[in-house]
Design an enzyme around this catalytic site. Structure first.
Site, PDB file in Angstrom:
ATOM      1  N   ARG A  49     -11.802 -22.655 -12.838  1.00 52.42           N
ATOM      2  CA  ARG A  49     -10.741 -23.112 -11.552  1.00 52.42           C
ATOM      3  C   ARG A  49      -9.382 -22.444 -11.744  1.00 52.42           C
ATOM      4  O   ARG A  49      -8.745 -21.955 -10.758  1.00 52.42           O
ATOM      5  CB  ARG A  49     -11.017 -24.560 -11.570  1.00 52.42           C
ATOM      6  CG  ARG A  49     -10.705 -25.529 -10.672  1.00 52.42           C
ATOM      7  CD  ARG A  49     -10.887 -26.762 -11.101  1.00 52.42           C
ATOM      8  NE  ARG A  49     -11.884 -26.849 -12.357  1.00 52.42           N
ATOM      9  CZ  ARG A  49     -12.833 -26.673 -12.284  1.00 52.42           C
ATOM     10  NH1 ARG A  49     -13.791 -26.548 -11.315  1.00 52.42           N
ATOM     11  NH2 ARG A  49     -13.626 -26.216 -13.553  1.00 52.42           N
ATOM     12  N   THR A  50      -8.728 -22.869 -12.826  1.00 50.86           N
ATOM     13  CA  THR A  50      -7.411 -22.526 -12.919  1.00 50.86           C
ATOM     14  C   THR A  50      -7.223 -21.218 -12.884  1.00 50.86           C
ATOM     15  O   THR A  50      -6.328 -20.712 -12.384  1.00 50.86           O
ATOM     16  CB  THR A  50      -6.977 -23.148 -14.445  1.00 50.86           C
ATOM     17  OG1 THR A  50      -7.258 -24.498 -14.517  1.00 50.86           O
ATOM     18  CG2 THR A  50      -5.497 -22.859 -14.395  1.00 50.86           C
TER      19      THR A  50
ATOM     20  N   LYS B 166      -7.937  -8.017 -32.614  1.00 53.95           N
ATOM     21  CA  LYS B 166      -7.532  -7.656 -33.729  1.00 53.95           C
ATOM     22  C   LYS B 166      -6.503  -8.101 -34.570  1.00 53.95           C
ATOM     23  O   LYS B 166      -5.753  -7.336 -35.410  1.00 53.95           O
ATOM     24  CB  LYS B 166      -6.811  -6.058 -33.224  1.00 53.95           C
ATOM     25  CG  LYS B 166      -7.915  -5.372 -32.310  1.00 53.95           C
ATOM     26  CD  LYS B 166      -7.320  -3.908 -31.891  1.00 53.95           C
ATOM     27  CE  LYS B 166      -8.242  -3.189 -30.813  1.00 53.95           C
ATOM     28  NZ  LYS B 166      -7.262  -2.222 -30.306  1.00 53.95           N
TER      29      LYS B 166
ATOM     30  N   ARG C  27      -3.456 -19.367 -20.453  1.00 52.32           N
ATOM     31  CA  ARG C  27      -4.071 -20.518 -21.083  1.00 52.32           C
ATOM     32  C   ARG C  27      -4.380 -20.084 -22.738  1.00 52.32           C
ATOM     33  O   ARG C  27      -4.966 -19.059 -22.836  1.00 52.32           O
ATOM     34  CB  ARG C  27      -5.311 -20.731 -20.235  1.00 52.32           C
ATOM     35  CG  ARG C  27      -6.334 -21.680 -21.388  1.00 52.32           C
ATOM     36  CD  ARG C  27      -7.333 -22.443 -20.390  1.00 52.32           C
ATOM     37  NE  ARG C  27      -6.811 -23.294 -19.314  1.00 52.32           N
ATOM     38  CZ  ARG C  27      -7.666 -23.908 -18.410  1.00 52.32           C
ATOM     39  NH1 ARG C  27      -8.830 -24.156 -18.623  1.00 52.32           N
ATOM     40  NH2 ARG C  27      -6.898 -24.867 -17.628  1.00 52.32           N
TER      41      ARG C  27
ATOM     42  N   HIS D 220      -0.527 -29.248 -19.308  1.00 53.71           N
ATOM     43  CA  HIS D 220      -1.305 -28.615 -18.167  1.00 53.71           C
ATOM     44  C   HIS D 220      -0.515 -28.691 -17.105  1.00 53.71           C
ATOM     45  O   HIS D 220      -0.878 -29.440 -16.039  1.00 53.71           O
ATOM     46  CB  HIS D 220      -2.885 -28.783 -18.158  1.00 53.71           C
ATOM     47  CG  HIS D 220      -3.493 -27.976 -17.386  1.00 53.71           C
ATOM     48  ND1 HIS D 220      -3.004 -27.131 -16.410  1.00 53.71           N
ATOM     49  CD2 HIS D 220      -4.794 -27.996 -17.199  1.00 53.71           C
ATOM     50  CE1 HIS D 220      -3.996 -26.377 -15.960  1.00 53.71           C
ATOM     51  NE2 HIS D 220      -5.034 -27.041 -16.459  1.00 53.71           N
TER      52      HIS D 220
HETATM   53  C1  NCD Z   1      -8.770 -29.388 -17.310  1.00 58.22           C
HETATM   54  C2  NCD Z   1      -8.210 -28.616 -18.388  1.00 58.22           C
HETATM   55  O1  NCD Z   1      -8.519 -27.307 -18.684  1.00 58.22           O
HETATM   56  O2  NCD Z   1      -7.358 -29.176 -19.032  1.00 58.22           O
HETATM   57  N1  NCD Z   1      -9.315 -28.436 -16.369  1.00 58.22           N
HETATM   58  C3  NCD Z   1      -8.648 -27.795 -15.283  1.00 58.22           C
HETATM   59  O3  NCD Z   1      -7.901 -26.929 -15.716  1.00 58.22           O
HETATM   60  N2  NCD Z   1      -8.762 -28.102 -14.149  1.00 58.22           N
HETATM   61  C4  NCD Z   1      -9.543 -30.347 -17.594  1.00 58.22           C
HETATM   62  C5  NCD Z   1     -10.683 -30.168 -18.524  1.00 58.22           C
HETATM   63  O4  NCD Z   1     -11.167 -29.317 -18.773  1.00 58.22           O
HETATM   64  O5  NCD Z   1     -11.298 -31.215 -18.809  1.00 58.22           O
END
Ligand code: NCD
Length: 308
Positions: free
Chosen positions: A53-54, A82, A103, A131
């Site tokens: 999703r993100t 590496k 991320r 987040h």
């Molecule tokens: C969340 C995350 O990555 O923290 N997911 C997201 O980005 N929508 C929640 C999760 O992974 O549970």
């Protein structure tokens, strides 16, 4: 840090949150006006942890603004394998792209990237820490569903210890009048003490409980979360705690008719699929709202960096 980045939701003032929400609403109303604002600009998505999703939300956001995307997923195929440092990666990507969404499994990694990049860095999740762009999605959802951020009783349920979306959402909502939190979790998965300190120091009312059904009648919002398997030190603890809360239709018996049920997704089994058809289920709307807010954020940071 040479340009403005978004590492923590507290980096944004309340006025700036309002500005992003109003741009997102304008994007919803008049998408055509935004279709070419990022023509020729490049977003680099660096995802060193699983995501559907993100990452796709950021990429869809950039495409809908007319821009391009450069993408790195996983550590196995990138120079991180590496032994390249986050700082060096950030310097390198700054030569190719206009903005980074990153991320990483380590808390603080996005901040290190921002300190070394010459382009804006957006934290798309750093370990169990925070987040902020999920919170932007959550805020637009709350605004569209409830019409306000004030005078709300917000229940957060599940893995409040490792759930980074929970930490960011608390930090965002804590600034509004009349917000009260009900923190529902097993003993072992309570919110970290630094989050509780923020609540205590801000004089923000909160209660901690293990009882979801007992809390239900008073909630305006119920934010369910997944138990974060990848952050556990042993599988045994995960297996013991993973099914602590499963929201089923019978548990909503005493819920308000105008409750909004949110979940950042991915869902494992915390919410029964039987709830998906309930008008109070907002988790798939949240996904779409996330794309609009990321579009608004990309525009804001690129403008502030003098790249638009
Ligand atoms: C969340 C995350 O990555 O923290 N997911 C997201 O980005 N929508 C929640 C999760 O992974 O549970």
């Amino acid at each position: 840090m040479s340009v403005r980045s978004l590492i923590d939701i507290t980096d944004l003032s309340t006025a700036e949150l309002e500005e992003l929400l109003s741009v997102a609403q304008d994007i919803i109303d008049r998408p055509g006006d935004y279709a070419h604002l990022c023509d020729g600009k490049k977003l680099a998505t660096l995802f060193f942890e699983p995501s559907t999703r993100t990452r796709l939300s950021f990429e869809a956001a950039m495409y809908e603004l007319g821009g391009h995307v450069l993408s790195v997923t996983g550590t196995a195929t990138s120079s991180a394998a590496k032994g390249e440092s986050v700082a060096d990666t950030a310097k390198v990507i700054s030569c190719y792209a206009d903005i980074i969404a990153m991320r990483h499994p380590k808390e603080g990694a996005a901040l290190v990237a921002a300190l070394n990049a010459s382009i804006p860095v957006i934290n798309a999740g750093d370990g169990g820490h925070c987040h902020p762009t999920q919170t932007l999605a959550d805020l637009l959802t709350i605004r569209r569903e409830k019409g306000r951020f004030t005078d709300l009783t917000v229940g957060l349920c599940g893995d409040l210890k490792f759930g980074r979306t929970v930490h960011s959402l608390i930090n965002a909502l804590a600034r509004y009048e009349g917000v009260r939190f009900v923190l529902i979790s097993p003993e072992e998965l309570k919110v970290p003490s630094y989050v509780k300190t923020t609540l205590r120091e801000g004089g923000i009312p909160y209660a901690q409980t293990t009882d979801l059904e007992g809390a239900m009648p008073e909630l305006d919002i119920l934010y369910m979360t997944r138990v974060q398997r990848e952050r556990f030190f042993n599988e045994e603890d995960y297996l013991r705690l993973k099914d602590s809360y499963i929201l089923t239709p019978d548990k909503l018996r005493n819920a308000r008719a105008d409750l909004a049920i949110l979940h950042p997704l991915p869902r494992v089994n915390e919410i029964s699929v039987a709830i998906d058809a309930d008008p109070r289920a907002c988790y798939f709307k949240q996904v779409l709202n996330g794309k609009y807010m990321r579009m608004a954020l990309i525009l804001k940071l690129l403008k502030e960096a003098g790249r638009l």
